[in-house]
Design a protein around this motif. Structure first.
Motif, short mmCIF file in Angstrom:
data_model
loop_
_atom_site.label_atom_id
_atom_site.label_comp_id
_atom_site.label_asym_id
_atom_site.label_seq_id
_atom_site.Cartn_x
_atom_site.Cartn_y
_atom_site.Cartn_z
N ALA A 62 0.83 -1.21 0.00
CA ALA A 62 0.00 0.00 0.00
C ALA A 62 0.86 1.26 0.00
O ALA A 62 0.51 2.26 -0.65
N TRP A 63 1.96 1.25 0.74
CA TRP A 63 2.90 2.37 0.73
C TRP A 63 4.25 1.92 1.27
O TRP A 63 4.35 0.86 1.89
N GLU A 64 5.26 2.72 1.00
CA GLU A 64 6.61 2.45 1.47
C GLU A 64 7.16 3.68 2.17
O GLU A 64 6.78 4.81 1.87
N ALA A 65 8.08 3.44 3.10
CA ALA A 65 8.76 4.53 3.79
C ALA A 65 10.15 4.03 4.17
O ALA A 65 10.50 2.88 3.91
N ARG A 66 10.93 4.89 4.80
CA ARG A 66 12.29 4.50 5.16
C ARG A 66 12.70 5.15 6.47
O ARG A 66 12.35 6.30 6.75
N VAL A 67 13.41 4.37 7.29
CA VAL A 67 14.14 4.90 8.44
C VAL A 67 15.60 4.51 8.25
O VAL A 67 15.97 3.91 7.23
N ASP A 68 16.45 4.86 9.21
CA ASP A 68 17.84 4.44 9.12
C ASP A 68 17.91 2.92 9.25
O ASP A 68 16.96 2.27 9.66
N SER A 69 19.04 2.35 8.91
CA SER A 69 19.20 0.90 9.01
C SER A 69 18.89 0.42 10.43
O SER A 69 18.95 1.18 11.40
N VAL A 70 18.57 -0.87 10.54
CA VAL A 70 18.16 -1.44 11.82
C VAL A 70 19.26 -2.38 12.32
O VAL A 70 19.44 -3.48 11.78
N LYS A 71 20.00 -1.93 13.32
CA LYS A 71 21.12 -2.71 13.86
C LYS A 71 20.92 -2.99 15.35
O LYS A 71 21.87 -3.08 16.11
N PHE A 72 19.67 -3.12 15.75
CA PHE A 72 19.33 -3.38 17.15
C PHE A 72 18.04 -4.17 17.15
O PHE A 72 17.39 -4.32 16.11
N PRO A 73 17.63 -4.72 18.31
CA PRO A 73 16.37 -5.48 18.35
C PRO A 73 15.17 -4.57 18.12
O PRO A 73 14.75 -3.84 19.01
N LEU A 74 14.63 -4.62 16.92
CA LEU A 74 13.58 -3.69 16.54
C LEU A 74 12.23 -4.11 17.10
O LEU A 74 11.89 -5.29 17.14
N SER A 75 11.46 -3.12 17.53
CA SER A 75 10.07 -3.31 17.91
C SER A 75 9.30 -2.09 17.43
O SER A 75 9.74 -0.95 17.64
N VAL A 76 8.20 -2.31 16.76
CA VAL A 76 7.39 -1.22 16.21
C VAL A 76 6.12 -1.08 17.04
O VAL A 76 5.43 -2.06 17.30
N ALA A 77 5.83 0.13 17.48
CA ALA A 77 4.60 0.38 18.22
C ALA A 77 3.49 0.72 17.24
O ALA A 77 3.67 1.52 16.31
N ALA A 78 2.33 0.10 17.40
CA ALA A 78 1.16 0.34 16.55
C ALA A 78 0.02 0.79 17.44
O ALA A 78 -0.53 -0.01 18.20
N GLY A 109 18.70 10.13 20.24
CA GLY A 109 20.10 9.91 20.61
C GLY A 109 20.90 9.47 19.42
O GLY A 109 20.40 9.38 18.30
N LYS A 110 22.19 9.20 19.64
CA LYS A 110 23.08 8.81 18.57
C LYS A 110 22.80 7.41 18.06
O LYS A 110 23.22 7.04 16.97
N GLY A 111 22.14 6.62 18.83
CA GLY A 111 21.81 5.25 18.44
C GLY A 111 20.99 4.61 19.53
O GLY A 111 20.97 5.08 20.68
N LEU A 112 20.29 3.54 19.19
CA LEU A 112 19.38 2.92 20.15
C LEU A 112 19.79 1.49 20.45
O LEU A 112 20.37 0.79 19.61
N ASN A 113 19.46 1.06 21.67
CA ASN A 113 19.69 -0.32 22.09
C ASN A 113 18.47 -1.19 21.84
O ASN A 113 18.57 -2.42 21.82
N ALA A 114 17.30 -0.57 21.73
CA ALA A 114 16.05 -1.31 21.61
C ALA A 114 15.05 -0.47 20.84
O ALA A 114 15.27 0.73 20.60
#
Length: 391
Positions: A62-78, A109-114
């Motif tokens: 339906a659509w596409e978007a972009r964030v920075d690369s994912v180099k940590f345990p990703l979790s998306v809030a909906a 911050g400069k980067g995330l842990n979670a």
């Protein structure tokens, strides 16, 4: 030995509610075990080839978007018709679920842990410097250093931010001003898994994974209300007995289903605080559930579906062996998995057969698919976001 709770005030009312082994363990410390250290390298293990299938589901981007690369345990809030997602650069973005339009963006911050936790108003994440950062939309409200590493996304509800640390201690903060309200320490396990745990809520009870148990906690005072066991691990050493609950959990109303690392899958009734069923099965990723079925893949990516009310096996599938599947998403039209090559697999609910397959990019799916309304969001390691609709 009873758990210790330090109260720092009761705060506001809480409405219905979200590889390293240290060779020596000293008193009060917990050794941390990375999930990948338990297994030999799988680089030489070839993934199962993709099977041909008969298309029985219309799924589209339906659509596409972009964030920075994912180099940590990703979790998306909906929540509240928006997906809140973070990239490795520490930028948190809220996207409209129906269009993908950016609603707000904030640099934490400069980067995330979670990954990020959000209730639709407040958003919370933990940086690589172990700093808990809370915003209200695009406005940073406060920052506070957490003394123990955090790799589980914070949980935000009832104007509180709940943090589950690596040693499975729980801390509660006032979402508006950052006041620490309480912390709960339970008797520690000799080893703790360096993988995101589980934290959620049912009505006025905070649910937290502590070792192989799901604990019900009073969110106002931080006191333990009940514990229900998913796994009774056995083994000749502490590594073999390691059975932390790992996310994501599955849910249907008061029923919460979870995986105990490499030992079992089971479901808990959060109203009674008791186990409904458990089944011994290995695996390292979380589960997904609805009123009918609970689905998970084991360590070799063999998929099983159990009846949520009974734990009876509904079907199994071995067509995706060694494809490094994500945790699943159960919907009313299909069961959805992502894999390390960036494919999204849609399986039939009745037999687990492939009914559709979509390709994203080749960086691999970074987290369990997340659903909001009729939109399913897929995030890849390169930071691409794909919003899918099933028809």
């Amino acid at each position: 030995m009873s758990g210790g709770v330090r109260s720092v005030g009761t705060g506001r009312s809480f409405p219905a509610l979200r590889p390293l082994i240290r060779t020596v363990v000293v008193a009060g410390a917990v050794a941390v075990l990375g999930a990948c250290s338990l297994f030999s390298s799988s680089k030489d293990t070839k993934p199962a080839p993709l099977e041909t299938f008969t298309t029985a589901l219309n799924a589209r981007v339906a659509w596409e978007a972009r964030v920075d690369s994912v180099k940590f345990p990703l979790s998306v809030a909906a929540v509240n018709n928006q997906f809140v997602v973070a990239g490795s650069d520490g930028v948190v973005t809220a996207l409209a679920a129906d269009t993908g339009n950016v609603l707000w963006r904030v640099e934490m911050g400069k980067g995330l842990n979670a990954g990020v936790g959000s209730d639709g108003r407040f958003a919370a994440a933990v940086t690589r410097d172990n700093e808990l950062v809370v915003s209200e939309g695009a406005k940073i409200l406060w920052r506070k250093t957490v003394t123990v590493p955090v790799i589980t996304s914070p949980f935000v509800a009832g104007e509180r931010v709940f943090v589950l640390t690596l040693d499975r201690m729980v801390q509660a903060y006032d979402a508006q001003d950052g006041r620490k309200l309480w912390e709960l320490r339970r008797p520690g396990e000799p080893l703790t898994l360096q993988q995101p745990g589980v934290i959620a809520a049912h009505q006025n009870t905070l649910l937290v994974g502590q070792g192989p148990r799901l604990a019900g906690v009073d969110p106002l005072r931080g006191t333990l209300q009940w514990e229900a066991t998913i796994s009774n691990p056995r083994g000749t050493n502490e590594v073999e007995r390691l059975a932390d609950l790992v996310g994501p959990m599955g849910r249907d109303n008061a029923i919460f289903c979870a995986r105990a690392f490499q030992s079992a899958v089971g479901c808990i009734n959060a109203e009674r605080g008791s186990a409904i069923w458990t089944r011994s099965i290995g695996g390292t990723r979380g589960v997904s559930s609805d009123a009918t079925m609970t689905v998970a893949a084991d360590a070799s990516d063999r998929i099983s579906a159990w009846g949520t009310p009974t734990g009876d096996v509904l079907w199994t599938s071995d067509q995706f062996l060694n494809r490094k599947l994500s945790a699943p998403l159960v919907t009313e039209k299909s069961v959805i998995f992502g894999d390390s090559e960036g494919y999204v697999h849609f399986l039939s609910r009745d037999k687990g057969q492939t009914i559709q397959r979509l390709s994203t990019d080749s960086s691999g799916v970074a987290a369990a698919p997340v659903r909001l309304g009729d939109v399913v969001l897929i995030a890849t390691r390169s930071g691409k976001l794909y919003a899918l609709r099933q028809n």
